[in-house]
Scaffold this motif. Structure first.
Motif, PDB file in Angstrom:
ATOM      1  N   LEU A   1       0.838  -1.238  -0.037  1.00 24.83           N
ATOM      2  CA  LEU A   1       0.060   0.115  -0.044  1.00 24.83           C
ATOM      3  C   LEU A   1       0.928   1.179   0.095  1.00 24.83           C
ATOM      4  O   LEU A   1       1.712   1.215   0.953  1.00 24.83           O
ATOM      5  N   VAL A   2       1.055   1.701  -1.181  1.00 23.49           N
ATOM      6  CA  VAL A   2       1.980   3.021  -1.296  1.00 23.49           C
ATOM      7  C   VAL A   2       1.107   4.379  -1.242  1.00 23.49           C
ATOM      8  O   VAL A   2       0.490   4.653  -2.075  1.00 23.49           O
ATOM      9  N   CYS A   3       1.453   5.038  -0.112  1.00 20.43           N
ATOM     10  CA  CYS A   3       0.888   6.313   0.214  1.00 20.43           C
ATOM     11  C   CYS A   3       1.617   7.505  -0.534  1.00 20.43           C
ATOM     12  O   CYS A   3       2.801   7.377   0.125  1.00 20.43           O
ATOM     13  N   GLY A   4       1.092   8.358  -1.030  1.00 21.04           N
ATOM     14  CA  GLY A   4       1.593   9.690  -1.651  1.00 21.04           C
ATOM     15  C   GLY A   4       1.765   9.690  -3.164  1.00 21.04           C
ATOM     16  O   GLY A   4       2.689  10.364  -3.769  1.00 21.04           O
ATOM     17  N   PHE A   5       0.796   8.807  -3.984  1.00 22.28           N
ATOM     18  CA  PHE A   5       0.713   9.022  -5.284  1.00 22.28           C
ATOM     19  C   PHE A   5      -0.770   9.004  -5.611  1.00 22.28           C
ATOM     20  O   PHE A   5      -1.562   8.194  -5.021  1.00 22.28           O
ATOM     21  N   LYS A   6      -1.140   9.889  -6.606  1.00 20.61           N
ATOM     22  CA  LYS A   6      -2.302   9.866  -7.102  1.00 20.61           C
ATOM     23  C   LYS A   6      -2.727   8.802  -8.360  1.00 20.61           C
ATOM     24  O   LYS A   6      -1.855   8.941  -9.465  1.00 20.61           O
TER      25      LYS A   6
ATOM     26  N   PHE B   1       7.116   1.688   6.250  1.00 16.20           N
ATOM     27  CA  PHE B   1       8.281   2.141   5.704  1.00 16.20           C
ATOM     28  C   PHE B   1       8.199   3.742   5.278  1.00 16.20           C
ATOM     29  O   PHE B   1       7.098   3.927   4.765  1.00 16.20           O
ATOM     30  N   TRP B   2       9.121   4.748   5.770  1.00 17.92           N
ATOM     31  CA  TRP B   2       8.881   6.037   5.334  1.00 17.92           C
ATOM     32  C   TRP B   2      10.315   6.042   4.057  1.00 17.92           C
ATOM     33  O   TRP B   2      11.310   5.810   4.247  1.00 17.92           O
ATOM     34  N   TYR B   3       9.820   6.987   3.029  1.00 17.23           N
ATOM     35  CA  TYR B   3      10.913   7.231   2.290  1.00 17.23           C
ATOM     36  C   TYR B   3      10.794   8.632   1.999  1.00 17.23           C
ATOM     37  O   TYR B   3       9.615   9.350   1.710  1.00 17.23           O
ATOM     38  N   ASP B   4      11.833   9.072   1.589  1.00 18.08           N
ATOM     39  CA  ASP B   4      11.792  10.779   1.404  1.00 18.08           C
ATOM     40  C   ASP B   4      11.805  11.286  -0.108  1.00 18.08           C
ATOM     41  O   ASP B   4      12.376  10.552  -0.970  1.00 18.08           O
TER      42      ASP B   4
ATOM     43  N   HIS C   1       7.284  13.085   2.058  1.00 19.42           N
ATOM     44  CA  HIS C   1       7.569  11.816   2.140  1.00 19.42           C
ATOM     45  C   HIS C   1       6.421  10.870   1.683  1.00 19.42           C
ATOM     46  O   HIS C   1       5.641  11.131   1.327  1.00 19.42           O
ATOM     47  N   TYR C   2       6.853   9.720   1.312  1.00 13.51           N
ATOM     48  CA  TYR C   2       6.063   8.674   0.906  1.00 13.51           C
ATOM     49  C   TYR C   2       6.024   7.476   2.061  1.00 13.51           C
ATOM     50  O   TYR C   2       7.021   6.963   2.727  1.00 13.51           O
ATOM     51  N   PHE C   3       4.698   6.858   2.355  1.00 11.09           N
ATOM     52  CA  PHE C   3       4.446   5.872   3.398  1.00 11.09           C
ATOM     53  C   PHE C   3       4.194   4.688   2.856  1.00 11.09           C
ATOM     54  O   PHE C   3       3.090   4.697   1.921  1.00 11.09           O
ATOM     55  N   VAL C   4       4.872   3.865   3.232  1.00 16.36           N
ATOM     56  CA  VAL C   4       4.682   2.401   2.339  1.00 16.36           C
ATOM     57  C   VAL C   4       4.080   1.210   3.549  1.00 16.36           C
ATOM     58  O   VAL C   4       4.988   1.191   4.595  1.00 16.36           O
ATOM     59  N   ILE C   5       3.081   0.643   3.215  1.00 17.68           N
ATOM     60  CA  ILE C   5       2.747  -0.357   4.179  1.00 17.68           C
ATOM     61  C   ILE C   5       2.885  -1.863   3.503  1.00 17.68           C
ATOM     62  O   ILE C   5       2.387  -1.947   2.230  1.00 17.68           O
ATOM     63  N   GLU C   6       3.891  -2.829   3.959  1.00 19.39           N
ATOM     64  CA  GLU C   6       4.081  -4.000   3.560  1.00 19.39           C
ATOM     65  C   GLU C   6       3.276  -4.831   4.037  1.00 19.39           C
ATOM     66  O   GLU C   6       3.660  -5.256   5.140  1.00 19.39           O
ATOM     67  N   VAL C   7       2.490  -5.735   3.076  1.00 24.75           N
ATOM     68  CA  VAL C   7       1.666  -6.712   3.613  1.00 24.75           C
ATOM     69  C   VAL C   7       2.125  -8.009   3.260  1.00 24.75           C
ATOM     70  O   VAL C   7       2.373  -8.286   1.933  1.00 24.75           O
ATOM     71  N   PRO C   8       2.328  -9.059   4.042  1.00 30.53           N
ATOM     72  CA  PRO C   8       2.931 -10.332   3.901  1.00 30.53           C
ATOM     73  C   PRO C   8       1.858 -11.216   3.217  1.00 30.53           C
ATOM     74  O   PRO C   8       0.608 -11.058   3.728  1.00 30.53           O
ATOM     75  N   ALA C   9       1.901 -12.264   2.581  1.00 26.99           N
ATOM     76  CA  ALA C   9       1.150 -13.285   2.062  1.00 26.99           C
ATOM     77  C   ALA C   9       0.621 -14.113   3.316  1.00 26.99           C
ATOM     78  O   ALA C   9       1.509 -14.541   4.105  1.00 26.99           O
ATOM     79  N   LEU C  10      -0.464 -14.503   3.277  1.00 28.67           N
ATOM     80  CA  LEU C  10      -0.981 -15.734   4.150  1.00 28.67           C
ATOM     81  C   LEU C  10      -0.592 -17.023   3.622  1.00 28.67           C
ATOM     82  O   LEU C  10      -0.660 -17.093   2.223  1.00 28.67           O
ATOM     83  N   SER C  11       0.084 -17.979   4.196  1.00 26.39           N
ATOM     84  CA  SER C  11       0.315 -19.273   3.669  1.00 26.39           C
ATOM     85  C   SER C  11      -1.039 -19.710   3.374  1.00 26.39           C
ATOM     86  O   SER C  11      -2.261 -19.557   4.003  1.00 26.39           O
ATOM     87  N   GLU C  12      -1.110 -21.058   2.343  1.00 27.94           N
ATOM     88  CA  GLU C  12      -2.360 -21.426   2.042  1.00 27.94           C
ATOM     89  C   GLU C  12      -2.924 -22.177   3.406  1.00 27.94           C
ATOM     90  O   GLU C  12      -4.182 -22.247   3.343  1.00 27.94           O
ATOM     91  N   ALA C  13      -2.321 -22.792   4.373  1.00 28.06           N
ATOM     92  CA  ALA C  13      -2.943 -23.293   5.467  1.00 28.06           C
ATOM     93  C   ALA C  13      -3.433 -22.451   6.423  1.00 28.06           C
ATOM     94  O   ALA C  13      -4.232 -22.734   7.059  1.00 28.06           O
ATOM     95  N   ASP C  14      -3.226 -21.232   6.336  1.00 28.98           N
ATOM     96  CA  ASP C  14      -3.515 -20.143   7.226  1.00 28.98           C
ATOM     97  C   ASP C  14      -4.508 -19.371   6.585  1.00 28.98           C
ATOM     98  O   ASP C  14      -5.244 -18.438   7.484  1.00 28.98           O
ATOM     99  N   ARG C  15      -5.009 -19.418   5.335  1.00 33.22           N
ATOM    100  CA  ARG C  15      -6.097 -18.398   4.721  1.00 33.22           C
ATOM    101  C   ARG C  15      -7.147 -18.953   5.233  1.00 33.22           C
ATOM    102  O   ARG C  15      -7.550 -20.140   5.530  1.00 33.22           O
TER     103      ARG C  15
END
Length: 441
Positions: free
Chosen positions: A67-72, A117-120, A131-145
């Motif tokens: 999720l990349v915040c700071g772009f239209k 994460f923040w980036y300048d 600045h730009y704010f990035v939310i990095e989301v991990p994948a769930l394994s098939e067993a945990d979905r």
């Protein structure tokens, strides 16, 4: 230009080249957020909280994403998806990352190891700043979905109590798992439960052979050693990109540490990570090292001597005992989990188990640890001897370096008959990085 992968997009931001991202279409791995006056998500409202939880859960169900915040972003007639068309950097005061984490923890199940994460933006750009704010989301394994948002929402933007939804990423949009599919999944689960005995959770694998191999590589067979180990519960073969540019070898060779490579961490100024049977070996002469197996499992060894854990404590040792520095123990523990939780765990989509093993700590002369901070002359704090030479404990990885470091220290302190709350660098159930940094200054 455009970014064609998460790695490339992040590399553009890290290099302060945000304009290279313009033209990137939204997809199953990236969503762009412009920033209104209240921030990317208005967490003062139920709607804003739901939007954040929904976006995080959807990416987790789709294999992970950013999720990349700071772009239209805008969809043009000639394009299938919305495309980043303008940079809109913003001030950091618009985002309280702790609040974001709390919302995700409260409204998304299972608990996800989301990273922020923040980036300048380039300072010399006359057209934009911030600045730009990035939310990095991990994948769930098939067993945990599947990841579930624990609230539904009305058309008026209000939470519905006792409701839940399962969002899924569909191209550049988010949909919700249909009721018929939810019904089928529930019944499949019931049939599986009644068709076989309930599975008994297997104990986490203890890779003692990796510890012994690393100890031999370091020449520390006769040295008391504190081992840290992290093992994926469901290994999936070779870790991709281990030797590629920006891969795990580069991560180990260019670690982001709290202090320089000569401090108490897992970096080395003299050696580089070497290939080892599909994995990596990094030796830190006289102090310890790291061994990475081909499937991503990692073992760290820190010598319980004056070269590492007992640094500067020899002056205060008496009766042949060897005192461990509280500061060094805390820093090396936190640095291990800053490295592993942030850079190794995300490479293997699995639940993980962390383990600490204190080997030969009770053999004469016994290693000791005292409550409180490190002593200053005159000696203060009654040191307690280690009570076992094979102290071996594990826990399910929490994915937060400060939380996992606290859990490790909790087990290490128990070896000496001490409570971890006597460690001055802890706060609640976590190691406080700010306290550690203040101490070093």
């Amino acid at each position: 230009m455009a970014a064609d992968s998460m790695v490339q997009l992040v590399s553009y931001l890290a290099a302060q080249q945000p304009y290279a991202i313009v033209g990137t279409p939204e997809s199953e791995w990236v969503d762009f957020k412009s920033v209104p006056p209240g921030g990317p998500y208005d967490l003062s409202t139920d709607k804003g909280k739901f939007e954040l939880a929904k976006d995080v859960a959807a990416f987790s169900n789709a294999g992970g994403g950013l999720l990349v915040c700071g772009f239209k972003a805008k969809k043009k007639q000639t394009e299938l998806y919305e495309v980043a068309e303008k940079v809109t950097p913003f001030g950091k005061k618009l985002v309280d990352s702790t609040r974001y984490k709390d919302i995700i923890t409260e409204y998304v199940r299972p608990l996800l190891k989301v990273k922020f994460f923040w980036y300048d933006h380039p300072e010399d750009d006359p057209e934009a700043s911030g600045h730009y704010f990035v939310i990095e989301v991990p994948a769930l394994s098939e067993a945990d979905r599947w990841a579930v948002v624990t609230r539904g929402i009305t058309d008026d933007g209000q939470f519905i109590k006792n409701s839940w939804t399962i969002p899924i990423r569909n191209g550049d949009t988010t949909a919700f798992l249909p009721q018929d599919e939810v019904y089928r999944l529930l019944n499949d689960g019931l049939r599986a439960r009644h068709g076989a005995d309930a599975a008994v959770a297997a104990p986490a694998v203890d890779r003692a052979e990796a510890r012994e191999a690393l100890r031999a590589d370091l020449g520390m067979q006769e040295t008391p050693v504190l081992f840290f180990q992290s093992i994926p519960d469901h290994p999936r073969g070779l870790v991709p990109g281990t030797y590629a540019d920006g891969g795990l070898r580069d991560v180990l060779g260019n670690q982001d540490t709290l202090r320089g490579a000569s401090a108490f961490n897992w970096a080395s100024v003299h050696t580089r990570p070497e290939p080892r049977e599909g994995g990596l070996l990094l030796t830190i002469p006289a102090r310890g090292g790291l061994l990475v197996d081909s499937d991503g499992a990692i073992t760290g060894a820190a010598a319980a001597t004056s070269d590492m854990l007992g640094w500067a404590m020899e002056y205060y040792s008496g009766d042949g005992e060897r005192r461990i520095s509280v500061f060094v123990l805390t820093e090396i523990t936190l640095e291990y989990f800053r490295l592993v939780d942030r850079h190794v765990l995300p490479l293997v989509h699995s639940t993980w188990t962390h383990r600490i093993v204190a080997s030969d700590f009770a053999q004469a002369p016994a290693r000791t640890l005292a409550p409180g901070d490190d002593p200053a002359f005159p000696l203060r704090g009654a040191p307690q001897p280690a009570t076992s030479s094979n102290w071996n404990h594990s826990w399910k990885a929490l994915g937060d370096p400060e939380l996992d470091a606290y859990e490790a220290l909790r087990h290490i302190y128990a070896l000496f008959g001490l409570d971890v709350t006597t460690n001055p660098f802890t706060d609640g159930n976590r190691v406080d990085t700010a306290k550690l940094l203040a101490k070093r200054q």
